[in-house]
Design a protein around this motif. Structure first.
Motif, PDB file in Angstrom:
ATOM      1  N   GLN A 141     -29.473  29.731 -33.681  1.00 37.53           N
ATOM      2  CA  GLN A 141     -29.938  28.946 -34.644  1.00 37.53           C
ATOM      3  C   GLN A 141     -31.544  28.839 -34.390  1.00 37.53           C
ATOM      4  OE1 GLN A 141     -27.445  25.611 -34.993  1.00 37.53           O
ATOM      5  NE2 GLN A 141     -25.745  26.941 -35.397  1.00 37.53           N
ATOM      6  N   ARG A 142     -31.890  28.513 -33.231  1.00 34.97           N
ATOM      7  CA  ARG A 142     -33.268  28.239 -33.018  1.00 34.97           C
ATOM      8  C   ARG A 142     -34.285  29.455 -33.377  1.00 34.97           C
ATOM      9  NH1 ARG A 142     -31.984  26.737 -26.860  1.00 34.97           N
ATOM     10  NH2 ARG A 142     -30.803  28.518 -27.229  1.00 34.97           N
ATOM     11  N   ILE A 143     -33.714  30.554 -33.248  1.00 41.08           N
ATOM     12  CA  ILE A 143     -34.694  31.522 -33.835  1.00 41.08           C
ATOM     13  C   ILE A 143     -34.367  31.573 -35.523  1.00 41.08           C
ATOM     14  CG2 ILE A 143     -34.850  34.222 -33.960  1.00 41.08           C
ATOM     15  CD1 ILE A 143     -33.712  34.372 -31.477  1.00 41.08           C
ATOM     16  N   GLN A 144     -33.571  31.062 -36.169  1.00 36.27           N
ATOM     17  CA  GLN A 144     -33.350  31.006 -37.382  1.00 36.27           C
ATOM     18  C   GLN A 144     -34.190  30.165 -37.732  1.00 36.27           C
ATOM     19  OE1 GLN A 144     -28.564  30.768 -37.324  1.00 36.27           O
ATOM     20  NE2 GLN A 144     -29.113  31.233 -39.555  1.00 36.27           N
ATOM     21  N   MET A 145     -34.500  28.861 -37.367  1.00 38.43           N
ATOM     22  CA  MET A 145     -35.436  27.947 -37.680  1.00 38.43           C
ATOM     23  C   MET A 145     -36.904  28.473 -37.706  1.00 38.43           C
ATOM     24  SD  MET A 145     -34.084  24.326 -36.141  1.00 38.43           S
ATOM     25  CE  MET A 145     -33.441  24.995 -34.746  1.00 38.43           C
ATOM     26  N   VAL A 146     -37.098  29.331 -36.635  1.00 34.97           N
ATOM     27  CA  VAL A 146     -38.438  29.985 -36.550  1.00 34.97           C
ATOM     28  C   VAL A 146     -38.674  30.782 -37.496  1.00 34.97           C
ATOM     29  CG1 VAL A 146     -39.778  31.557 -34.995  1.00 34.97           C
ATOM     30  CG2 VAL A 146     -38.624  29.729 -34.098  1.00 34.97           C
ATOM     31  N   LEU A 147     -37.809  31.743 -38.088  1.00 33.96           N
ATOM     32  CA  LEU A 147     -37.705  32.548 -39.103  1.00 33.96           C
ATOM     33  C   LEU A 147     -38.051  31.826 -40.555  1.00 33.96           C
ATOM     34  CD1 LEU A 147     -34.744  34.870 -38.223  1.00 33.96           C
ATOM     35  CD2 LEU A 147     -37.325  35.621 -38.428  1.00 33.96           C
ATOM     36  N   GLY A 148     -37.440  30.625 -40.619  1.00 29.52           N
ATOM     37  CA  GLY A 148     -37.441  29.786 -41.718  1.00 29.52           C
ATOM     38  C   GLY A 148     -38.994  29.178 -41.869  1.00 29.52           C
ATOM     39  N   PHE A 149     -39.460  28.779 -40.677  1.00 35.36           N
ATOM     40  CA  PHE A 149     -40.793  28.414 -40.592  1.00 35.36           C
ATOM     41  C   PHE A 149     -41.658  29.382 -41.201  1.00 35.36           C
ATOM     42  CE2 PHE A 149     -44.683  28.339 -37.975  1.00 35.36           C
ATOM     43  CZ  PHE A 149     -45.350  27.441 -38.858  1.00 35.36           C
ATOM     44  N   CYS A 150     -41.584  30.544 -40.596  1.00 38.56           N
ATOM     45  CA  CYS A 150     -42.571  31.490 -41.167  1.00 38.56           C
ATOM     46  C   CYS A 150     -42.437  31.918 -42.339  1.00 38.56           C
ATOM     47  CB  CYS A 150     -42.370  32.873 -40.142  1.00 38.56           C
ATOM     48  SG  CYS A 150     -42.839  32.450 -38.314  1.00 38.56           S
ATOM     49  N   ALA A 151     -41.281  32.038 -43.033  1.00 38.35           N
ATOM     50  CA  ALA A 151     -41.069  32.381 -44.243  1.00 38.35           C
ATOM     51  C   ALA A 151     -41.588  31.336 -45.243  1.00 38.35           C
ATOM     52  CB  ALA A 151     -39.475  32.643 -44.663  1.00 38.35           C
ATOM     53  N   LEU A 152     -41.761  30.138 -44.879  1.00 39.09           N
ATOM     54  CA  LEU A 152     -41.928  29.228 -45.836  1.00 39.09           C
ATOM     55  C   LEU A 152     -43.389  28.545 -45.773  1.00 39.09           C
ATOM     56  CD1 LEU A 152     -38.600  27.085 -46.160  1.00 39.09           C
ATOM     57  CD2 LEU A 152     -39.489  28.786 -47.661  1.00 39.09           C
ATOM     58  N   ARG A 153     -44.039  28.844 -44.642  1.00 38.22           N
ATOM     59  CA  ARG A 153     -45.192  28.222 -43.943  1.00 38.22           C
ATOM     60  C   ARG A 153     -46.317  28.391 -45.337  1.00 38.22           C
ATOM     61  NH1 ARG A 153     -47.869  31.104 -39.051  1.00 38.22           N
ATOM     62  NH2 ARG A 153     -49.036  29.381 -39.318  1.00 38.22           N
ATOM     63  N   ASP A 154     -46.273  29.370 -45.880  1.00 33.77           N
ATOM     64  CA  ASP A 154     -47.543  29.423 -47.025  1.00 33.77           C
ATOM     65  C   ASP A 154     -46.804  29.235 -48.402  1.00 33.77           C
ATOM     66  OD1 ASP A 154     -49.283  30.309 -45.284  1.00 33.77           O
ATOM     67  OD2 ASP A 154     -48.599  32.257 -45.238  1.00 33.77           O
ATOM     68  N   LYS A 155     -45.680  28.733 -48.651  1.00 31.35           N
ATOM     69  CA  LYS A 155     -44.929  28.382 -49.874  1.00 31.35           C
ATOM     70  C   LYS A 155     -45.401  27.112 -50.517  1.00 31.35           C
ATOM     71  CE  LYS A 155     -42.975  32.421 -49.650  1.00 31.35           C
ATOM     72  NZ  LYS A 155     -43.283  33.476 -50.713  1.00 31.35           N
ATOM     73  N   ASN A 156     -45.929  26.237 -49.713  1.00 31.35           N
ATOM     74  CA  ASN A 156     -46.159  24.999 -50.231  1.00 31.35           C
ATOM     75  C   ASN A 156     -45.074  24.148 -51.099  1.00 31.35           C
ATOM     76  OD1 ASN A 156     -47.976  22.630 -50.596  1.00 31.35           O
ATOM     77  ND2 ASN A 156     -48.982  23.281 -52.597  1.00 31.35           N
ATOM     78  N   LEU A 157     -43.753  24.503 -50.358  1.00 33.48           N
ATOM     79  CA  LEU A 157     -42.607  23.748 -50.988  1.00 33.48           C
ATOM     80  C   LEU A 157     -42.314  22.497 -50.494  1.00 33.48           C
ATOM     81  CD1 LEU A 157     -40.260  26.829 -50.891  1.00 33.48           C
ATOM     82  CD2 LEU A 157     -41.075  25.899 -52.857  1.00 33.48           C
ATOM     83  N   TRP A 158     -42.074  21.422 -51.509  1.00 35.17           N
ATOM     84  CA  TRP A 158     -41.671  20.062 -51.321  1.00 35.17           C
ATOM     85  C   TRP A 158     -40.460  19.676 -51.860  1.00 35.17           C
ATOM     86  CZ3 TRP A 158     -45.242  17.486 -47.968  1.00 35.17           C
ATOM     87  CH2 TRP A 158     -46.334  18.160 -47.758  1.00 35.17           C
ATOM     88  N   MET A 159     -39.862  18.871 -51.117  1.00 41.60           N
ATOM     89  CA  MET A 159     -38.520  18.194 -51.758  1.00 41.60           C
ATOM     90  C   MET A 159     -38.872  16.627 -51.877  1.00 41.60           C
ATOM     91  SD  MET A 159     -34.416  18.183 -50.608  1.00 41.60           S
ATOM     92  CE  MET A 159     -34.733  16.792 -49.651  1.00 41.60           C
ATOM     93  N   LYS A 160     -38.476  16.064 -52.917  1.00 40.50           N
ATOM     94  CA  LYS A 160     -38.488  14.542 -53.026  1.00 40.50           C
ATOM     95  C   LYS A 160     -37.431  13.769 -52.394  1.00 40.50           C
ATOM     96  CE  LYS A 160     -41.848  13.881 -55.980  1.00 40.50           C
ATOM     97  NZ  LYS A 160     -41.736  13.517 -57.450  1.00 40.50           N
ATOM     98  N   THR A 161     -37.785  12.945 -51.348  1.00 34.88           N
ATOM     99  CA  THR A 161     -36.872  12.195 -50.513  1.00 34.88           C
ATOM    100  C   THR A 161     -36.665  11.027 -51.364  1.00 34.88           C
ATOM    101  OG1 THR A 161     -38.861  10.904 -49.592  1.00 34.88           O
ATOM    102  CG2 THR A 161     -38.014  13.062 -48.508  1.00 34.88           C
ATOM    103  N   PRO A 162     -35.352  10.381 -50.945  1.00 34.60           N
ATOM    104  CA  PRO A 162     -34.642   9.123 -51.729  1.00 34.60           C
ATOM    105  C   PRO A 162     -35.700   8.009 -52.002  1.00 34.60           C
ATOM    106  CG  PRO A 162     -33.239   9.759 -50.120  1.00 34.60           C
ATOM    107  CD  PRO A 162     -34.451  10.724 -49.749  1.00 34.60           C
ATOM    108  N   ASP A 163     -36.778   7.902 -51.196  1.00 37.66           N
ATOM    109  CA  ASP A 163     -37.825   6.737 -51.335  1.00 37.66           C
ATOM    110  C   ASP A 163     -38.830   7.366 -52.134  1.00 37.66           C
ATOM    111  OD1 ASP A 163     -39.200   8.575 -49.844  1.00 37.66           O
ATOM    112  OD2 ASP A 163     -39.794   7.323 -48.253  1.00 37.66           O
ATOM    113  N   GLY A 164     -38.820   8.334 -52.835  1.00 36.77           N
ATOM    114  CA  GLY A 164     -40.012   9.121 -53.685  1.00 36.77           C
ATOM    115  C   GLY A 164     -41.175   9.728 -53.149  1.00 36.77           C
ATOM    116  N   SER A 165     -41.218   9.996 -51.952  1.00 39.86           N
ATOM    117  CA  SER A 165     -41.988  10.796 -51.231  1.00 39.86           C
ATOM    118  C   SER A 165     -41.648  12.135 -51.318  1.00 39.86           C
ATOM    119  CB  SER A 165     -42.409   9.988 -49.859  1.00 39.86           C
ATOM    120  OG  SER A 165     -41.152  10.172 -49.047  1.00 39.86           O
TER     121      SER A 165
END
Length: 209
Positions: A141-165
């Motif tokens: 799973q640690r390699i999966q997380m590295v793959l996830g980082f590399c795939a998303l690092r230039d996507k500027n994707l953000w999720m709203k959290t419950p406090d609005g940030s």
């Protein structure tokens, strides 16, 4: 080459940055969202990156095994990041700059212009699932997380959290991967990523008037 100081990046007494607190607040959502199961759906990738990741996989939990330094020059982000972390575990002073350069998320120009690619929870789930798909033969799973980082690092994707940030999906993957891969050392993944982000942000700061 950028030089990163060792002093703010190690030890366990560093203040916890806001982004990490936001990650903790959203952890129940994102842990479910990432769904990094013990049986990941593999791709049928027989390319050099997949071969190199399979070569690195057995080295993750055995610091006595040598990590091929030449993998730092791989064309694949995930191979460079994973080999960089493993080399850093073995010799932080020698591989600090090489690793930290691979962990940069350079979205500050977009953010200063008010550009964020916001996604809701379901979209975050889909993006994280797609980003963390591993090549055939990769079960860690640690390699999966590295793959996830590399795939998303230039996507500027953000999720709203419950406090609005906002919570950066790439930063979530980066922090989770780094923390899990540095387990058992005195290195502070939060301090490392915070210092890297601070350095990157300063490079985009307007000149003093």
């Amino acid at each position: 080459m950028t030089k990163y100081s060792a002093s703010p990046l190690s030890g366990k007494g560093s203040p916890v940055p806001t982004i990490f607190l936001r990650a903790c607040a959203a952890a129940s959502i994102l842990c479910a969202a990432s769904s990094l199961s013990s049986s990941p759906v593999p791709t049928t990738d027989s390319g050099s990156a997949a071969v190199q990741l399979r070569e690195l996989q057995p080295l993750i939990d055995n610091d006595s095994l040598k990590v091929p330094e030449l993998l730092l020059g791989s064309d694949a982000c995930a191979v460079r990041v994973l080999s960089g972390v493993l080399l850093y575990r073995r010799d932080p002073d020698a591989y600090r700059n090489a690793l930290f350069a691979e962990l940069v998320i350079d979205d500050y120009a977009e953010r200063s212009a008010g550009k964020y690619n916001d996604v809701d929870k379901d979209e975050a789930i889909a993006a994280m699932d797609a980003a963390s798909v591993a090549p055939e033969g990769i079960s860690d799973q640690r390699i999966q997380m590295v793959l996830g980082f590399c795939a998303l690092r230039d996507k500027n994707l953000w999720m709203k959290t419950p406090d609005g940030s906002r919570l950066s999906l790439a930063r979530f993957f980066r922090g989770a991967a780094l923390a899990s891969l540095l387990t058992g050392t005195d290195e502070d993944a939060v301090a490392i990523t915070s210092a890297i982000d601070a350095h990157t942000a300063r490079s985009h700061a307007p000149p003093d008037s």
